[in-house]
Design an enzyme around this catalytic site. Sequence first.
Site, short mmCIF file in Angstrom:
data_model
loop_
_atom_site.label_atom_id
_atom_site.label_comp_id
_atom_site.label_asym_id
_atom_site.label_seq_id
_atom_site.Cartn_x
_atom_site.Cartn_y
_atom_site.Cartn_z
NE ARG A 122 -4.27 -1.70 1.91
CZ ARG A 122 -4.46 -2.72 2.72
NH1 ARG A 122 -3.64 -2.91 3.75
NH2 ARG A 122 -5.45 -3.55 2.54
CD GLU A 186 3.94 16.04 -22.65
OE1 GLU A 186 3.26 17.01 -22.29
OE2 GLU A 186 3.43 14.92 -22.90
NE ARG A 242 -1.93 16.48 -12.60
CZ ARG A 242 -1.24 15.70 -11.79
NH1 ARG A 242 -1.53 15.68 -10.50
NH2 ARG A 242 -0.27 14.93 -12.23
CG ASN A 246 -4.68 15.58 -19.85
OD1 ASN A 246 -3.70 14.84 -19.83
ND2 ASN A 246 -5.51 15.68 -18.83
CG HIS A 266 3.28 10.57 -24.66
ND1 HIS A 266 1.91 10.38 -24.63
CD2 HIS A 266 3.52 11.69 -23.93
CE1 HIS A 266 1.35 11.35 -23.90
NE2 HIS A 266 2.30 12.14 -23.48
#
Length: 362
Positions: A122, A186, A242, A246, A266
């Site tokens: 976790r 990017e 945010r 994209n 990408h």
Amino acid sequence: MSDPITVSTGTRKEYPIYIGSNLGQSLYHFIQRFHPSKAFAVIDENVLDLHEAKIMDELGSYFEELLIYSVPAGEASKNFDQYQKLTDFILNNHAERSIPLFAIGGGVTGDLAGFAASTALRGIPLIHIPTTLLAMVDSSIGGKTGINHAAGKNLIGSFYQPEAVFSDLSYLETLENREWVNGMSEIIKYGFIADPVILDDIFTLSESASGRDPNAWKDLIKRSAMIKNKFVSEDVNEKGIRAYLNFGHTFAHVIEQCGSYGDYSHGEAVFAGMYGAVFVSNKLGSEIDLSNLNRLRPFYELSLKSLDRSSEDLTRMMRTDKKVKDGIIRLILLEQIGSPYIKEMDNEDLITASWEFIRSRF
């Protein structure tokens, strides 16, 4: 080296992003908070071949046992099989919640390793050491982790913030040209959504004699990281602004999926996707100058002639995107450069036309 950028997530303590050349000393001071007995290092196989001596000098000299997992290069490694193998590796080597995991590589390695770190026990401590331009300016920042699914890109994952990010520019010295261009996309995105000056600066730098000198890119890398930090700090779990990060990505993820996460990188897909986003923006009333993309087009050796889907099929595939709400495609568009907004697209004919426009450019 300048002071680190501090990322604030609102849900946990802040963490630093270090940007500079040969960050070994800063890394050494940071990792002293961990017990020296053991650490995991998840490393892109190409990075391990090129930089094993550097990694062992910086990490292996501190930790008594540095357990290395080599990730096959390429987007295809972001899958269930690699995730299970990596998780087995962590758990079978007696992981504890205090034992750190270092993700050393590009976006694929960071996403995969980050997802494993977030789920093993976790959550175990995660430190990113990005080695590509794309990872330094984008994927290592903000806590997104995950793997791909046949239904779409990054559909399985978690938000899991690292303890720190060390963007050591010396890794960029061995970066192949395609990977360099991959990261440029990017940075271009940040220019469109936040800082128009970046669009001029990246073109000028790319055309200059120092266009591949990592240190010459330090300022652009830092400015990009600061923009990413701003959006992440204000909207950690992507409930609002945010999503602006994209821009171009809803188109890009479909392109990557059609290429089985291997034919197109990408960054290549994002660059093509930004043409689609600008096309739709202009059809809805904006006046975005396409020359900002056209003058950078020669850097991309990209052809979409092999896309074997109709434009209508590509539009339908966009409905699997994570940003879809109530079955309606949501795009990040521009009112003008530097002013993004979210648009729910009920006019799928316009999206289909944008795919035709993208095809005409590539």
